[in-house]
Design a protein around this motif. Structure first.
Motif, PDB file in Angstrom:
ATOM      1  N   GLU A  34       0.828  -1.199   0.000  1.00  0.00           N
ATOM      2  CA  GLU A  34       0.000   0.000   0.000  1.00  0.00           C
ATOM      3  C   GLU A  34       0.869   1.258   0.000  1.00  0.00           C
ATOM      4  OE1 GLU A  34      -2.869   0.830  -0.575  1.00  0.00           O
ATOM      5  OE2 GLU A  34      -3.028   2.835   0.296  1.00  0.00           O
ATOM      6  N   ILE A  35       1.933   1.253   0.802  1.00  0.00           N
ATOM      7  CA  ILE A  35       2.817   2.420   0.863  1.00  0.00           C
ATOM      8  C   ILE A  35       3.560   2.582  -0.466  1.00  0.00           C
ATOM      9  CG2 ILE A  35       4.842   3.428   2.017  1.00  0.00           C
ATOM     10  CD1 ILE A  35       2.350   3.535   3.736  1.00  0.00           C
ATOM     11  N   ARG A  36       3.944   1.472  -1.045  1.00  0.00           N
ATOM     12  CA  ARG A  36       4.592   1.537  -2.359  1.00  0.00           C
ATOM     13  C   ARG A  36       3.662   2.199  -3.372  1.00  0.00           C
ATOM     14  NH1 ARG A  36       9.003  -1.036  -4.155  1.00  0.00           N
ATOM     15  NH2 ARG A  36      10.083  -2.541  -2.819  1.00  0.00           N
ATOM     16  N   SER A  37       2.395   1.794  -3.357  1.00  0.00           N
ATOM     17  CA  SER A  37       1.493   2.334  -4.374  1.00  0.00           C
ATOM     18  C   SER A  37       1.183   3.800  -4.066  1.00  0.00           C
ATOM     19  CB  SER A  37       0.249   1.455  -4.497  1.00  0.00           C
ATOM     20  OG  SER A  37      -0.875   2.104  -4.000  1.00  0.00           O
ATOM     21  N   MET A  38       1.128   4.133  -2.777  1.00  0.00           N
ATOM     22  CA  MET A  38       0.940   5.529  -2.396  1.00  0.00           C
ATOM     23  C   MET A  38       2.108   6.380  -2.896  1.00  0.00           C
ATOM     24  SD  MET A  38       1.057   7.022   1.486  1.00  0.00           S
ATOM     25  CE  MET A  38      -0.552   6.550   2.095  1.00  0.00           C
ATOM     26  N   LEU A  39       3.326   5.891  -2.654  1.00  0.00           N
ATOM     27  CA  LEU A  39       4.512   6.655  -3.058  1.00  0.00           C
ATOM     28  C   LEU A  39       4.578   6.791  -4.579  1.00  0.00           C
ATOM     29  CD1 LEU A  39       7.082   5.149  -0.519  1.00  0.00           C
ATOM     30  CD2 LEU A  39       6.116   7.463  -0.490  1.00  0.00           C
ATOM     31  N   GLU A  40       4.155   5.735  -5.252  1.00  0.00           N
ATOM     32  CA  GLU A  40       4.135   5.795  -6.704  1.00  0.00           C
ATOM     33  C   GLU A  40       3.186   6.900  -7.164  1.00  0.00           C
ATOM     34  OE1 GLU A  40       3.295   2.740 -10.418  1.00  0.00           O
ATOM     35  OE2 GLU A  40       3.511   1.936  -8.386  1.00  0.00           O
ATOM     36  N   SER A  41       1.996   6.961  -6.527  1.00  0.00           N
ATOM     37  CA  SER A  41       1.047   8.031  -6.874  1.00  0.00           C
ATOM     38  C   SER A  41       1.659   9.405  -6.658  1.00  0.00           C
ATOM     39  CB  SER A  41      -0.216   7.926  -6.014  1.00  0.00           C
ATOM     40  OG  SER A  41      -0.814   6.679  -6.181  1.00  0.00           O
ATOM     41  N   LEU A  42       2.512   9.504  -5.649  1.00  0.00           N
ATOM     42  CA  LEU A  42       3.093  10.804  -5.327  1.00  0.00           C
ATOM     43  C   LEU A  42       4.323  11.113  -6.180  1.00  0.00           C
ATOM     44  CD1 LEU A  42       2.931  10.607  -1.417  1.00  0.00           C
ATOM     45  CD2 LEU A  42       1.426  11.943  -2.914  1.00  0.00           C
ATOM     46  N   GLY A  43       4.821  10.107  -6.869  1.00  0.00           N
ATOM     47  CA  GLY A  43       6.016  10.327  -7.684  1.00  0.00           C
ATOM     48  C   GLY A  43       7.305  10.131  -6.907  1.00  0.00           C
ATOM     49  N   ARG A  74       9.652  17.192   1.944  1.00  0.00           N
ATOM     50  CA  ARG A  74      11.055  16.845   1.716  1.00  0.00           C
ATOM     51  C   ARG A  74      11.349  16.592   0.244  1.00  0.00           C
ATOM     52  NH1 ARG A  74       9.574  15.647   6.770  1.00  0.00           N
ATOM     53  NH2 ARG A  74      11.148  15.744   8.426  1.00  0.00           N
ATOM     54  N   ALA A  75      10.345  16.056  -0.445  1.00  0.00           N
ATOM     55  CA  ALA A  75      10.561  15.741  -1.855  1.00  0.00           C
ATOM     56  C   ALA A  75      10.306  16.946  -2.736  1.00  0.00           C
ATOM     57  CB  ALA A  75       9.645  14.595  -2.268  1.00  0.00           C
ATOM     58  N   GLY A  76       9.712  17.981  -2.150  1.00  0.00           N
ATOM     59  CA  GLY A  76       9.348  19.142  -2.950  1.00  0.00           C
ATOM     60  C   GLY A  76       8.275  18.800  -3.970  1.00  0.00           C
ATOM     61  N   LEU A  77       7.387  17.892  -3.574  1.00  0.00           N
ATOM     62  CA  LEU A  77       6.316  17.477  -4.486  1.00  0.00           C
ATOM     63  C   LEU A  77       4.966  17.939  -3.939  1.00  0.00           C
ATOM     64  CD1 LEU A  77       7.451  13.798  -5.180  1.00  0.00           C
ATOM     65  CD2 LEU A  77       7.336  15.634  -6.876  1.00  0.00           C
ATOM     66  N   PRO A  78       4.026  18.285  -4.828  1.00  0.00           N
ATOM     67  CA  PRO A  78       2.687  18.652  -4.357  1.00  0.00           C
ATOM     68  C   PRO A  78       1.931  17.384  -3.971  1.00  0.00           C
ATOM     69  CG  PRO A  78       2.741  18.659  -6.740  1.00  0.00           C
ATOM     70  CD  PRO A  78       4.123  18.285  -6.293  1.00  0.00           C
ATOM     71  N   VAL A  79       1.313  17.387  -2.811  1.00  0.00           N
ATOM     72  CA  VAL A  79       0.601  16.193  -2.357  1.00  0.00           C
ATOM     73  C   VAL A  79      -0.867  16.490  -2.045  1.00  0.00           C
ATOM     74  CG1 VAL A  79       2.682  15.127  -1.424  1.00  0.00           C
ATOM     75  CG2 VAL A  79       1.280  16.589   0.048  1.00  0.00           C
ATOM     76  N   SER A 119      -3.396  17.362  -3.782  1.00  0.00           N
ATOM     77  CA  SER A 119      -4.440  16.792  -4.633  1.00  0.00           C
ATOM     78  C   SER A 119      -4.626  15.305  -4.356  1.00  0.00           C
ATOM     79  CB  SER A 119      -4.115  17.030  -6.115  1.00  0.00           C
ATOM     80  OG  SER A 119      -3.030  16.217  -6.490  1.00  0.00           O
ATOM     81  N   TYR A 120      -3.540  14.647  -3.994  1.00  0.00           N
ATOM     82  CA  TYR A 120      -3.652  13.229  -3.625  1.00  0.00           C
ATOM     83  C   TYR A 120      -4.544  13.071  -2.401  1.00  0.00           C
ATOM     84  CZ  TYR A 120      -2.266   8.588  -1.965  1.00  0.00           C
ATOM     85  OH  TYR A 120      -2.281   7.300  -1.511  1.00  0.00           O
ATOM     86  N   ILE A 121      -4.314  13.941  -1.428  1.00  0.00           N
ATOM     87  CA  ILE A 121      -5.116  13.863  -0.198  1.00  0.00           C
ATOM     88  C   ILE A 121      -6.577  14.185  -0.498  1.00  0.00           C
ATOM     89  CG2 ILE A 121      -5.466  14.916   2.068  1.00  0.00           C
ATOM     90  CD1 ILE A 121      -2.396  15.395   2.140  1.00  0.00           C
ATOM     91  N   ARG A 122      -6.799  15.291  -1.216  1.00  0.00           N
ATOM     92  CA  ARG A 122      -8.163  15.722  -1.527  1.00  0.00           C
ATOM     93  C   ARG A 122      -8.945  14.639  -2.259  1.00  0.00           C
ATOM     94  NH1 ARG A 122      -9.639  21.368  -0.648  1.00  0.00           N
ATOM     95  NH2 ARG A 122      -8.330  21.689   1.184  1.00  0.00           N
ATOM     96  N   GLN A 123      -8.243  14.064  -3.198  1.00  0.00           N
ATOM     97  CA  GLN A 123      -8.889  13.044  -4.023  1.00  0.00           C
ATOM     98  C   GLN A 123      -9.353  11.847  -3.182  1.00  0.00           C
ATOM     99  OE1 GLN A 123      -6.036  11.606  -6.923  1.00  0.00           O
ATOM    100  NE2 GLN A 123      -7.006   9.581  -6.805  1.00  0.00           N
ATOM    101  N   ASN A 124      -8.533  11.479  -2.214  1.00  0.00           N
ATOM    102  CA  ASN A 124      -8.895  10.339  -1.381  1.00  0.00           C
ATOM    103  C   ASN A 124      -9.983  10.652  -0.373  1.00  0.00           C
ATOM    104  OD1 ASN A 124      -7.317   7.712  -1.744  1.00  0.00           O
ATOM    105  ND2 ASN A 124      -5.773   9.295  -2.079  1.00  0.00           N
ATOM    106  N   LEU A 125     -10.142  11.951  -0.067  1.00  0.00           N
ATOM    107  CA  LEU A 125     -11.146  12.300   0.947  1.00  0.00           C
ATOM    108  C   LEU A 125     -12.345  13.037   0.347  1.00  0.00           C
ATOM    109  CD1 LEU A 125      -8.720  13.397   3.801  1.00  0.00           C
ATOM    110  CD2 LEU A 125      -9.859  11.200   3.492  1.00  0.00           C
ATOM    111  N   ALA A 126     -12.423  13.091  -0.962  1.00  0.00           N
ATOM    112  CA  ALA A 126     -13.526  13.798  -1.627  1.00  0.00           C
ATOM    113  C   ALA A 126     -14.873  13.173  -1.273  1.00  0.00           C
ATOM    114  CB  ALA A 126     -13.316  13.740  -3.136  1.00  0.00           C
ATOM    115  N   PRO A 127     -15.952  13.964  -1.335  1.00  0.00           N
ATOM    116  CA  PRO A 127     -17.291  13.430  -1.030  1.00  0.00           C
ATOM    117  C   PRO A 127     -17.649  12.214  -1.881  1.00  0.00           C
ATOM    118  CG  PRO A 127     -17.376  15.810  -1.268  1.00  0.00           C
ATOM    119  CD  PRO A 127     -15.984  15.391  -1.660  1.00  0.00           C
ATOM    120  N   SER A 128     -17.060  12.116  -3.061  1.00  0.00           N
ATOM    121  CA  SER A 128     -17.383  10.973  -3.907  1.00  0.00           C
ATOM    122  C   SER A 128     -16.519   9.758  -3.563  1.00  0.00           C
ATOM    123  CB  SER A 128     -17.161  11.341  -5.373  1.00  0.00           C
ATOM    124  OG  SER A 128     -15.818  11.727  -5.563  1.00  0.00           O
ATOM    125  N   GLY A 129     -15.540   9.944  -2.701  1.00  0.00           N
ATOM    126  CA  GLY A 129     -14.649   8.835  -2.345  1.00  0.00           C
ATOM    127  C   GLY A 129     -15.288   7.903  -1.326  1.00  0.00           C
TER     128      GLY A 129
END
Lengths: 440, 523, 440, 523
Positions: free
Chosen positions: D179-188, D257-262, D264-274
């Motif tokens: 799960e963490i691997r797939s999460m990190l992959e989503s984040l780049g 730390r990675a200087g990556l935007p995260v 949208s990943y969070i929003r997407q997982n907690l959206a009302p449609s999620g």
């Protein structure tokens, strides 16, 4: 009544046969046979999604195409009843009619009469078609069907006399014998044993030791109702039953508010005490205590805006209770208003300027919702989840039907049905959901 | 002709539920339900079971007392117009319900007139809403959609397929869809379209771009595939890949048509290092599963699939059944000799009694059989509609493919009594919740419900059997979850041989008789 | 015995304390207290992975570092025993020693004696260290600890005499009084009540109405063992118990094969009948019937090659039974062989040319397995799954300990423990796994 | 100093289990266990719980009677040599066990001498196998490995991380890793290495290529991160992302730390449609979950995480506890005011009694609490080691991240009584398995176990309370699963106020008192 709006809308409510969910548990040794289509059965098993009772004492006589052209349903129905009898040995069967029966103009009354004779126990027809009834009115139909089992006279059994010889006599005994037949009190509504016990306890403390309730769980123990009887409804949707009691028994139906919330309970008790000539002064004190017990919950509710979309016909008493809590009820939608039986509730609501909409139009309500911005919407099962996703906080109207909300003792359970969703929203906002952008 | 029938629970839904499953799963399709207010319950199914976050696309055109008296046309016209204006769907489906069908109104005529004024296309399902059941209605309605909208299109460059079947309110169907998508991706096959889930008019028009139609459930969708074959020459398969054999067949059938190698995909999933082989071969599963007596009941696809799967992990299927009475012949053929007996029936009570009399170690059924199993104290797993909200999980829970099988193995493992546990209970009895009680209340329940009930028909002259003290003691030593079966077997044995009393001798002889008959290791 | 090989290998077997899993259920109102390290407790809860009994009547007195230097464990052990008594009120506590106790040379015997006196009920030490014992030998240690509770004389209670005066007398009563004290039969082994009932039933039919079993589930009802007693072991691993019975009670320990399988059961019954002067002719007939009942299973087993890696000390009787079934036992590995108590089993196996390896080396066995190509390998829990993945079919040796395998009636259960894995493999090959390349 | 202690079940494993978890999870590492034969049970854990399809990489160098008498050196040397020749591992770990530690042999000296002759590198864990527990041993041993093998390396081009923690026999840890691997992959974010699962000497050497170390479980791994920080300047975080807040924090910490935007990943997982929002907001969950009283017990990471998660779905945590006594302070701080009470304890019996006295609606604990819950008839979900084989599922079953939360929501939903069901039972009582019985046997069990047991300490002068007939009737109307609580509350209320008898008046007053006190909607 001029201030009641009517929209003739397509309101969202369950079919009256849904009432079997509680009635088959309430009336012991009964069986509920619903005569209808495949849809009726599918509705009960999927929409209610109850399925808590592996062996529910209800079933369906499913109409097949051949039944549609049949002259009388008696023969076919008789076969089905026979199967029910073989499996369950019920003491009473309620035969519930549905929309299809209505549309086909099937005469279940006659069939039931024939079957009662044939089987030697009551097979009672109840008019629960959903064509123009809301789901709680199923209870009205079943109670109405039970009225013939309510005796007009007390059983002729002599009370057991003390055999001890009295060594004194003040000559008053003749007076006693000549006394007026005592008036009895009968509360009406299929509430739980626990609620009954509480109301009886309250009334006993106020000086009324004997309080009957209709229906009793046992069909052989229904209370006497006649001209001497004072009848008080516990539920606002028992209009047919009350009308028949008025008409056929000549009983006095007490017009009061319903014993829902401390305010309603107090008025209800006061009306009964007045009727029976009992002192009412203690009631105020009890009401005040009940309100004090609710204070932490009241602090949450005061000033909140609550809207009823209309579903279970409990809307007016609930709205009245909420106004007493300091809530602004922005709209009390309700499927149907019986102006006579709800007279006192209506008056109170109108005094308090509550907008009442009978048979509301859901589309229009959706628009009004945007204007009201209610803190809480009380709605039917079918639309709560989408409303929540739209950002509204909702309460589930069916919960009020499946909870014990009558009297002082239950007032805390009642009020929590309103505060719970508000508290939940607050709790969730404090625990991560605000950051998740829940307000948007 | 069948007449009025007593039913406690239904297996298939109504035509209305079939129509709304198809229409509700699609994009920009709104359904106007022409019926009494109670028929609005389809909204509840979508918003509660599927936890819809938007208002479900169904609007009731209520038939009330007034419509009964004055006709319902005005209400219907008004409702359709309002829906058209407010929701702006591409399609408005106008459907009758069971009871409104009885009014015998000509909805098609209304639609024809009204359709000229609405932006949306109006469709009246070509279905008998009173007579037809859910799957028949879905099959017909899907075909109607396809006939209406599909057009000839050039094929996609890469080999592609359409998935016919996935829809809301199906049994784990959307989870299945994800699993099949990921399976096809592994194989290098493209999914051109899914029907009805997520389909729009555009999707329907472009169905013919695909090289193959895959009808995922046998209950419905095949007619649409048949139509696409006749009209556009599209090849199709009908297959529900449950268990290793049906999944292999499924994968191979696609591989053949796509000209892609699939063997390595299959091998990889069934390798000794894979989860399925590791579980199936484990001594744990030998001990807990092998030879256990199961019964399987459900719709056609899941009952057939689960029967395959169970045999593949060593579970014996005492009988397999379906409520899809129209598919009886196909079911018989599909089950073959995988089950000792085939039982096609849609009478809840009859199925319930059959379960009771079978005394299975585990039941695979619908939510209704879960009730029956609870009543008789058998473990049960729900494998088919009708299902409860618990069968609408949030976390991916496929039934199909290798992942579906993996998940099912977990479910079985956590439902059936584990091997070592069973041994210990066999040896030294149950744990008591209190301390030191000899028999637990749980046992008492089981004993009560296990003991042969007054039989439905008392065979004339059947002898009431006595158990002597020693025999009774021996029976009590049997763990409660098989005691009922042992008692019944022993009594049958005794009766057949004319004993009037059960003694140790009879018990031991009966045991030898029943145990040695069976070659499957079951009790 | 010359044909027994010894490898002094590192065999895979559980620790003797694992025997609490069945012993704490067998001995009613007992508590098993294991004195050992954290590992002992961790072993029981994870390796057995039983956890079927939420409230098992066993626990651990976990040694802490301070205990290592303590002169006597009595005081600390006493505190632990007190806690056990408070929670469970046992009638007997078994204090099981472990490797650590062994290594530290702690004297639990003395402590237990002191604690028995202090608490006023038996606190019995049992030597269950895993340093040189296999897991079933835990039972031997516990039975040995129970021997002091086996009475040497029948209780002095007078049998209830019939008080009816006799109206006749043939003068034989004096003879009776002078009769030799009757010899009694005691079977030894912690088997289930159901197995006991079966064996008693068999012997009763053969003319021996009274058969005692040691241990009884009730510590107060242990059978008499003295010079008049014929003792017959049910399990092959009760060597210390038997030795002590021989030495201290002077009882006759009947050397026979074990009542495992129809052949073993028949020889066992014959030996007992001969000893008691009873007719043995019916036994052959019963044995033949038992074999006939097994015929469908035998058809599966005949000609198969089966290998025992060695684990539960039941290997020799099981191997002997299998040879009688027509199985080729390619190797009977076993942790330990008590040549005296297993004499008859050994003789039979050697007659049948079975290779017997005591304390086998697992690495070497792995190599031999490749040569034998056995149809079935009986192995400990820890290696079955890897062997299956390597393509072998395995049976789980612990199943034989946790199943009822004694006597004629249970023979069907016994044989199925061998046929089940074979049938499973066959069934799975027929149902999809052959195509999946399972043979490779 | 602590002395001999009575224990029914253990919470943490031994140093031996810690060492074998680390070594057994790695590649080409073989462990020689120097101990009595019983200590070979680690093999069983790997082959049964993890269903190993190869022989686990552990060889016992048995200490038997002969070794006790003559010394065990010869046996050990022979075993190590054989392992070296036969398995050809890169590393042979030579570990003592609890009991062999008592022999006080110098394994390090043996290894030093022997190491010159073996191809494999010999390592003796720098652990006290008698005193240390599982997590401490894992922490030390991981650090020992890192200290031994890690070397300075150039950083990877893309931002990369090491995952420290995942290992065999952890609680769903390999599922978490996926799960963490797939999460990190989503984040780049790239995963450079996992430790110890699947790690080899090469992996250890290249740890320093990563930009960040992520220690996934607080119980162990931090020391290794600390070492890598000191020695190689590597940044690290320690975080177990369970529930929405901890997961957000986790994702943000990495994003920063990675200087990556995260976001949208969070929003997407907690959206009302999620799925998470849909479930959490549903009226079903309002009815079934909100205000329910839970207790949480487990290791540090899971107890802290579950407490967060439960508050995020509206469940009240009456107390949260851990058996990780060494982490008590950190636990207190992490729980903050999320739970009414914090309970740090490793005495099974004490925890069991506390559960009984709390009368929770649901228990989240280890397998041990599952036992306690079964005994007292509370629903229970296992959320932490020690766990049963059922917590070693085949199908992906993460605890961490959004998927882990989704799965947990399903589990809760299928364990707790559903809303409508509870209402109906409240109203009209339980279903009877037979027909028409007034009280079911299940109830009777519950009543028996619910009724206050003889208290551990009888307060001097405590009055035995009588219940009058009406009050008894009222109590019987309370559904069995809360009857015990109602009885206790009422009696406490009565005693405190000096009543000697419970009447309706007392019951009603007690109800008002307890219900109005609470603002959380719980019963």
């Amino acid at each position: 009544m001029e201030r009641v709006e009517r929209e003739n809308g397509c309101f969202h409510t369950f079919c009256p046969i849904a009432s079997v969910a509680w009635l088959h548990r309430k009336i012991k040794d009964s069986f509920f046979l619903i005569v209808g289509t495949h849809t009726c059965a599918h509705f009960i098993q999927t929409a209610l999604d109850v399925m808590v009772y592996a062996h529910s004492r209800f079933g369906f006589a499913v109409l097949e195409e051949s039944d549609l052209v049949s002259a009388s349903p008696t023969e076919e129905l008789g076969k089905v009843v026979q199967q029910v009898v073989d499996e369950w040995h019920p003491k009473v069967i309620f035969v519930l009619s549905t929309c299809s029966v209505d549309i086909l103009k099937m005469d279940l009354e006659v069939s039931c009469k024939d079957l009662s004779t044939r089987f030697g126990f009551p097979v009672l027809p109840a008019a629960t078609s959903g064509i123009d009834r809301s789901f709680t009115q199923g209870e009205d139909a079943v109670l109405h069907a039970l009225l013939p089992f309510v005796p007009k006279e007390a059983p002729a059994v002599e009370p057991v006399e003390e055999k001890k010889p009295r060594w004194f006599s003040f000559g008053k005994e003749t007076e006693k014998e000549k006394a007026e037949p005592a008036r009895n009190l009968v509360l009406i509504g299929a509430v739980t044993d626990s609620t009954i016990q509480q109301l009886q306890w309250e009334l006993k403390q106020l000086g009324l030791p004997k309080v009957d309730v209709f229906p009793d769980g046992d069909i052989r123990k229904m209370p006497v109702i006649n001209e001497q009887t004072v009848v008080v409804p516990l539920q606002p949707y028992l209009n047919d039953t009350l009308a028949t009691i008025r008409r056929e028994r000549g009983a006095k139906v007490l017009s009061t508010v319903f014993p829902i919330g401390p305010d309603g309970t107090a008025r209800f008790l006061e009306a009964i005490c007045s009727e029976f000539g009992l002192v009412t002064s203690r009631i105020k004190e009890k009401e005040a205590q009940a309100w004090r017990d609710l204070e932490p919950q009241l602090q949450i509710l005061r000033g909140k805006k609550i809207m009823f979309l209309g579903d279970n016909l409990l809307e007016l008493p609930l709205a009245r209770f909420l106004t007493s809590c300091g809530v602004q009820v922005v709209e009390a939608g309700t499927p149907y208003i019986h102006s006579k039986d709800l007279q006192q509730e209506l008056e109170l609501l109108q005094e308090r300027d509550v907008r009442i909409v009978e048979s509301p139009d859901f589309t229009k309500q959706l628009q009004r919702m945007q204007e009201y911005k209610p803190d809480l919407v009380v709605a039917g099962l079918g639309i709560c989840n989408p409303l929540e996703a739209m950002g509204f906080t909702t309460a589930w109207s069916i919960e009020f039907t499946f909870a014990q909300i009558h009297g002082f003792v239950n007032a805390i359970d009642l009020i929590k049905l309103f505060t719970k969703p508000l508290l939940k929203r607050q709790a969730l906002m404090e625990h991560g959901w605000a950051e998740a952008g829940w307000l948007e | 002709m069948a007449r009025m029938k007593l039913a406690y629970w239904m297996y298939e839904g109504t035509a209305l539920s079939g129509i709304t499953r198809v229409a509700g799963s699609m994009q920009k399709v709104h359904t106007v339900i022409h019926g009494p207010q109670g028929d609005g319950y389809v909204n509840v199914m979508y918003s509660m079971l599927e936890r819809f976050h938007t208002i479900p696309p169904f609007t009731l055109s209520t038939i009330g007392r007034r419509e009964m008296a004055q006709g319902s046309r005005a209400r219907l016209v008004e409702t359709v117009r309002r829906v058209d204006a407010q929701h702006q769907p591409d399609i408005i489906v106008i459907t009758p319900t069971c009871s409104s069908t009885l009014l015998q109104e000509d909805l098609l005529a209304v639609a024809r007139t009204l359709g000229k004024q609405t932006k949306a296309k109006l469709i009246v399902p070509n279905v008998n809403a009173f007579r037809d059941l859910e799957h028949r209605a879905m099959d017909d309605f899907l075909t109607q959609f396809v006939a209406e909208f599909a057009t000839e299109q050039p094929k996609t460059e890469q080999f592609s397929v359409n998935l016919i079947g996935p829809s809301y309110l199906g049994f784990h169907q959307l989870h299945d869809m994800q699993e099949i998508r990921s399976m096809l991706e592994s194989l290098g096959v493209v999914v051109n379209a899914v029907l009805p889930y997520g389909a729009s008019i555009g999707t329907l028009q472009e169905l013919t771009k695909a090289h193959l139609n895959i009808c995922l459930y046998h209950e419905y969708g095949q007619s649409a595939c048949e139509l696409l074959k006749e009209k556009f020459g599209m090849d199709y398969i009908v297959a529900t890949p449950i268990g290793i054999r049906l999944t292999s067949q499924f994968v191979k059938a696609i591989g053949e048509r796509a000209g892609l190698p699939v063997e390595s995909y299959i091998r990889q999933n069934l390798a000794p290092s894979g989860t399925i082989a590791r579980f199936t071969k484990s001594v744990d599963s030998l001990s807990a599963l092998f030879g256990k007596r199961a019964v399987v009941f459900g719709d056609y696809s899941h009952a057939v699939g689960m029967t395959h799967l169970l045999r593949e992990i060593g579970v014996r299927v005492v009988w397999a059944g379906t409520y899809m009475k129209t598919m009886e012949k196909a079911f018989q053929a599909a089950i073959g000799d995988l089950a000792d007996e085939v039982f096609v029936c849609d009478d809840f009570q009859a199925i319930s009694h059959k379960i009771r009399d079978t005394h299975p170690d585990i039941v695979f059924g619908t939510q209704m059989e879960r009730h029956s199993s609870a009543r008789f104290n058998f473990p049960c797993i729900v494998i088919s509609s009708p299902a409860h909200i618990l069968n609408f999980p949030l976390f991916p829970a496929p039934v199909l493919g290798y992942q579906g099988m993996t998940r099912m193995l977990d479910t079985i493992n956590s439902t059936i009594k584990l091997g070592l546990e069973e041994h210990l209970v066999n040896m030294f009895g149950e744990d008591s919740p209190g301390m030191g009680e000899e028999e637990t209340a749980q046992e008492q329940v089981a004993v009560t419900s296990d003991l042969p009930k007054a039989p439905d028909k008392t065979t004339a002259g059947e002898v009431e059997l006595k158990w002597d003290a020693e025999a009774t003691k021996a029976l009590k030593q049997v763990p409660f979850f098989v005691r009922g079966k042992v008692q019944r077997n022993t009594e049958n044995y005794a009766r057949e041989r004319g004993y009037s009393e059960v003694t140790l001798e009879v018990i031991y002889a009966a045991k030898a008789y029943f145990e040695s008959k069976s070659n499957q290791g079951e009790r």
